[in-house]
Write a protein that holds these residues in place. Structure first.
Motif, PDB file in Angstrom:
ATOM      1  N   UNK A  64       9.213   9.640  -4.514  1.00 29.34           N
ATOM      2  CA  UNK A  64       9.603  10.780  -3.692  1.00 29.34           C
ATOM      3  C   UNK A  64       9.754  10.333  -2.249  1.00 29.34           C
ATOM      4  N   UNK A  65      10.970  10.489  -1.731  1.00 27.89           N
ATOM      5  CA  UNK A  65      11.196  10.209  -0.317  1.00 27.89           C
ATOM      6  C   UNK A  65      10.861  11.467   0.456  1.00 27.89           C
ATOM      7  N   UNK A  66      10.104  11.323   1.521  1.00 29.15           N
ATOM      8  CA  UNK A  66       9.794  12.531   2.289  1.00 29.15           C
ATOM      9  C   UNK A  66       9.446  12.227   3.736  1.00 29.15           C
ATOM     10  N   UNK A  67       9.707  13.223   4.554  1.00 27.65           N
ATOM     11  CA  UNK A  67       9.273  13.223   5.947  1.00 27.65           C
ATOM     12  C   UNK A  67       8.035  14.073   6.094  1.00 27.65           C
ATOM     13  N   UNK A  68       7.792  14.830   5.050  1.00 20.25           N
ATOM     14  CA  UNK A  68       6.914  15.987   5.130  1.00 20.25           C
ATOM     15  C   UNK A  68       5.459  15.565   4.959  1.00 20.25           C
ATOM     16  N   UNK A  69       4.756  15.373   6.075  1.00 17.75           N
ATOM     17  CA  UNK A  69       3.373  14.889   6.037  1.00 17.75           C
ATOM     18  C   UNK A  69       2.466  15.835   5.255  1.00 17.75           C
ATOM     19  N   UNK A  70       2.861  17.118   5.190  1.00 15.36           N
ATOM     20  CA  UNK A  70       1.993  18.094   4.517  1.00 15.36           C
ATOM     21  C   UNK A  70       1.875  17.831   3.028  1.00 15.36           C
ATOM     22  N   UNK A  71       2.803  17.027   2.466  1.00 17.58           N
ATOM     23  CA  UNK A  71       2.735  16.826   1.012  1.00 17.58           C
ATOM     24  C   UNK A  71       2.251  15.428   0.650  1.00 17.58           C
ATOM     25  N   UNK A  72       1.900  14.619   1.667  1.00 20.73           N
ATOM     26  CA  UNK A  72       1.441  13.259   1.356  1.00 20.73           C
ATOM     27  C   UNK A  72       0.321  13.259   0.330  1.00 20.73           C
ATOM     28  N   UNK A  73      -0.532  14.286   0.418  1.00 25.11           N
ATOM     29  CA  UNK A  73      -1.700  14.353  -0.451  1.00 25.11           C
ATOM     30  C   UNK A  73      -1.381  14.332  -1.932  1.00 25.11           C
ATOM     31  N   UNK A  74      -0.153  14.658  -2.285  1.00 24.65           N
ATOM     32  CA  UNK A  74       0.201  14.671  -3.707  1.00 24.65           C
ATOM     33  C   UNK A  74       0.454  13.266  -4.250  1.00 24.65           C
ATOM     34  N   UNK A  75       0.601  12.302  -3.359  1.00 23.60           N
ATOM     35  CA  UNK A  75       0.979  10.963  -3.797  1.00 23.60           C
ATOM     36  C   UNK A  75      -0.215  10.192  -4.351  1.00 23.60           C
ATOM     37  N   UNK A  76       0.083   9.290  -5.296  1.00 23.45           N
ATOM     38  CA  UNK A  76      -0.929   8.316  -5.689  1.00 23.45           C
ATOM     39  C   UNK A  76      -0.987   7.222  -4.629  1.00 23.45           C
ATOM     40  N   UNK A  77       0.217   6.767  -4.248  1.00 21.67           N
ATOM     41  CA  UNK A  77       0.281   5.803  -3.161  1.00 21.67           C
ATOM     42  C   UNK A  77       1.458   6.164  -2.265  1.00 21.67           C
ATOM     43  N   UNK A  78       1.391   5.738  -1.039  1.00 24.20           N
ATOM     44  CA  UNK A  78       2.454   6.003  -0.082  1.00 24.20           C
ATOM     45  C   UNK A  78       2.938   4.668   0.471  1.00 24.20           C
ATOM     46  N   UNK A  79       4.255   4.457   0.428  1.00 21.86           N
ATOM     47  CA  UNK A  79       4.824   3.241   1.017  1.00 21.86           C
ATOM     48  C   UNK A  79       5.472   3.624   2.336  1.00 21.86           C
ATOM     49  N   UNK A  80       5.046   2.985   3.422  1.00 20.27           N
ATOM     50  CA  UNK A  80       5.653   3.272   4.726  1.00 20.27           C
ATOM     51  C   UNK A  80       6.764   2.277   4.986  1.00 20.27           C
ATOM     52  N   UNK A  81       7.905   2.802   5.368  1.00 18.34           N
ATOM     53  CA  UNK A  81       9.037   1.922   5.685  1.00 18.34           C
ATOM     54  C   UNK A  81       9.312   1.966   7.169  1.00 18.34           C
ATOM     55  N   UNK A  82       9.838   0.865   7.663  1.00 15.45           N
ATOM     56  CA  UNK A  82      10.326   0.853   9.029  1.00 15.45           C
ATOM     57  C   UNK A  82      11.450  -0.165   9.128  1.00 15.45           C
TER      58      UNK A  82
END
Ligand code: ATP
Ligand code: MG
Lengths: 407, 253
Positions: B216-234
């Motif tokens: 899931x691609x997202x900007x929405x910090x409010x839904x980060x909690x649903x992730x198992x893991x989060x990959x940050x890109x830059x």
């Protein structure tokens, strides 16, 4: 996916009708203009058709079309009768003569003189009286349009002024009717019948009479015979296929030309010669050709543009189903299906409208003749329009990157 | 045994062995000359079976490009990228399209429902693409619509549904053919916070399975909690991967 394609198409009513109407318009314009053209061209040889297609028309070699008469000496008739294979050959007079109406006005008329003995080649339809009444003294048969039109007598008062009705409009003229007397070149003629003839390019009233009376009406000249109508002899051993018959007739034509130095043409060929003359020497075909081409271009532009617009508007949807696994060939199928549907519906509406137009104007002055061939030509044109439109759309859809869906 | 060209149903397909998605050194550019953009500059990313991975990062950092490459709708320039062991680079265009149709479900930011199809028909589209008859597909669509709580809206057109409802229809569509990978680009950013939460809960609830992965691609910090893991890109690469809690910890410092 055909279902999806159809629903995409018809689901958007506005655009769907736009595309269909564009195509219908093109189909109607092409069909209608072609039919009027065919109708007009049919009129050019209306007299040939009315005469009932004798097997062969014999005429002066310089004749270019049916109304272009070059009189021949009567002696030619006997020469033609002498050609082997001729069963009968009868003279036909066709010329413009001046008629004096009961009220004293003059009107040029197209006078047709039929063989006295057989009266062949008479009008195709009698409304009043019979062709045989031409055998009565001074008898002539007048065509209905002429009788009610140019030969009709205006209602005048003692001072020669038109009589008006309550609304102040002149009373309708009184049609020429059976029993009325007119003078053709100062010679007495009495109306014995009213007939119906095909409209031709000659606007004069048509007057049928016998050959001998016609040349009596005509100014004294050495040559008066316009055409010789020939029927070919047949015998039971002749092959009966249409091709074989046509070949026989053609052989007889060749023989007549050889023996007499005249021009001999089967009826159909004479009709064609007449049509070709009009095509070559009048602007009519060009004008109609332009209208047909315009119809095609306008239709292509409208249909192509709206169809392309439809695809462009839906490009993201096409992208989505492409991303979801629809192959290019499948997309092609979908677009072709959409094009076929709008093409068929538009074609149907268009030729329906054209046929409706023909039906409404039936019996009017308008020349309109819808041939099956015309429908075929229109169909091909519409198919071409659809192919063009869908090719434009297809390029767009095949090129679309499925990645567009994330945009 | 390779799963590369297969589109067999879940019952017969191999269980979760190895990685669902494996990317190493993936690069991708757009344009050429002066306008050349390096959208991906060597991305390394692994996604496990049964995992919900979120891709986050500033606008233009390459998130959409990356999931497009993973989903096989964009070609990479270089690097490795396999999905369930299959590499799109080895597949012909037709085979790739087919593979995508069978194995990947999409959820888009703009929903991308076909406006002239009813909700149920929209949901049925992936099955129809796979060759299922219309009636059977639409019938199945109603079952899936029920799982996203829209059993009674099957006959509605997208325009008659709210944004949240449309996104739920889109989720049903992404699920109906039981794909193994589901990619979502900003699935909640067109929705208000509450609706976004509902959609995420639903997505996590109905879409997650042991043999499946979600990106899931997202900007929405409010839904980060649903992730198992989060990959940050830059700027075209993945700079860190961790659990939502780890990400939050990084941000707090
Ligand atoms: N089709 C394209 N043609 C040219 N450049 C593109 C194309 N698609 C993306 N880019 C460029 O590639 C870079 C990465 O784009 P991408 O859409 O992947 O970013 P993103 O992280 O999804 O951004 P956002 O959060 O705004 O959606 C950007 O600089 C973008 O301008
Ligand atoms: Mg993006």
């Amino acid at each position: 996916m055909n279902f999806v394609a159809l629903k995409m198409l018809v689901g958007d009513r506005g655009k769907y009708f736009g595309i269909v109407l564009g195509i219908a318009f093109a189909a109607m314009l092409i069909t209608q203009q072609s039919s009027i053209f065919v109708g007009l061209m049919t009129r050019t040889f209306g007299f040939i058709t009315d005469t009932g297609y004798p097997d062969i028309w014999v005429m002066d070699p310089k004749v270019q079309f049916i109304d272009d008469t070059k009189p021949m000496q009567d002696i030619r008739l006997y020469r033609v009768r002498g050609v082997e294979g001729v069963r009968s050959a009868v003279p036909l007079y066709k010329g413009i003569l001046r008629a004096r109406l009961p009220n004293g006005t003059f009107q040029n008329c197209n006078v047709i003189g039929l063989d006295d003995a057989t009266l062949t080649g008479g009008p195709p339809k009698m409304i009043q009286g019979e062709i045989a009444y031409l055998r009565r003294a001074d008898g002539v048969i007048v065509d209905k349009v002429g009788a009610e039109g140019r030969l009709a007598r205006p209602v005048l008062d003692d001072q020669g002024k038109p009589v008006l009705d309550e609304q102040g409009k002149p009373l309708p003229p009184i049609p020429l009717k059976v029993g009325d007397v007119l003078e053709i070149n100062d010679k007495r003629a009495i109306v014995v019948g009213i007939c119906q003839v095909q409209r031709t390019f000659q606007s004069q009233p048509v007057i049928y009479t016998t050959y001998s009376r016609a040349i009596n009406f005509a100014p004294r000249e050495r040559r008066l015979m316009s055409f010789i109508c020939v029927d070919a002899a047949t015998n039971a051993n002749d092959p009966q296929t249409p091709e074989a018959k046509a070949a026989n007739i053609q052989a007889l034509c060749d023989r007549i030309e050889q023996r007499t130095g005249l021009l001999a043409l089967p009826g159909k060929a004479f009709s064609w010669k007449t049509v070709m003359y009009f095509i070559k020497f009048t602007g009519i075909p060009i004008n109609f050709g332009i209208a047909v081409v315009l119809g095609f271009l306008v239709g292509t532009a409208i249909a192509g543009q709206t169809f392309y617009q439809f695809t462009s508007d839906n490009i993201k949807q096409f992208g989505a189903i492409k991303a979801m696994g629809t192959s290019n060939s499948r997309l092609l199928g979908m677009i072709v299906l959409q094009a076929v549907v709008v093409g068929l519906v538009g074609y149907g509406l268009g030729i329906g409208a054209a046929a409706g137009f023909g039906y409404i104007t039936k019996g009017s002055e308008l020349a309109f003749r819808l041939l099956p061939e015309t429908l075929l030509v229109t169909g091909v044109a519409i198919a071409l329009i659809c192919v063009l439109a869908s090719m434009l759309a297809l390029v767009k859809v095949v090129r679309v990157e499925p990645a567009i869906v994330f945009k | 045994m390779s799963t590369a060209t297969s589109n067999q149903n879940i019952a017969t397909r191999p269980g979760p062995v190895g990685l669902a998605v494996h990317c190493k050194g993936v690069t991708k550019h757009f344009g050429k000359g002066d306008s050349k953009v390096l959208a991906l500059r060597g991305v390394d990313l692994d996604i496990k079976y049964g995992e919900l991975m979120m891709l986050v990062g500033p606008s233009g950092c390459g998130k959409t490009t990356l999931i497009s490459v993973i989903a096989g709708i964009l070609d990479r320039d270089a690097g490795e990228c396999t999905v369930f062991g299959a590499d799109f680079a080895n597949l012909s265009g037709g085979a790739r399209t087919k593979w995508r149709g069978a194995n990947i479900g999409f959820v888009f930011q703009q929903f991308n429902l076909l406006p002239t199809l009813t909700a149920a028909e929209n949901v049925a589209v992936p099955l129809m693409i796979l060759g299922e008859g219309r009636h059977a597909a639409v019938k199945r669509a109603y079952d899936v619509l029920a799982t996203v709580g829209l059993a009674d809206r099957g006959k509605s057109l997208p325009s008659q549904l709210s944004g949240g409802q449309q996104q739920r229809v889109a989720i049903a569509r992404a699920l109906i053919h039981q794909p193994r990978l589901i990619v979502c680009d900003e699935p909640t950013s067109a929705l208000d916070a509450v609706t976004g939460h509902t959609v995420m809960r639903l997505l996590k609830g109905v879409a997650m399975a042991q043999d499946r992965a979600l990106v899931i691609v997202t900007h929405d910090a409010r839904i980060f909690g649903f992730a198992d893991r989060v990959a940050s890109m830059n700027d075209g690469s993945v700079v860190s991967v961790g659990t939502p809690a780890e990400l939050e910890a990084v941000h707090r410092h």
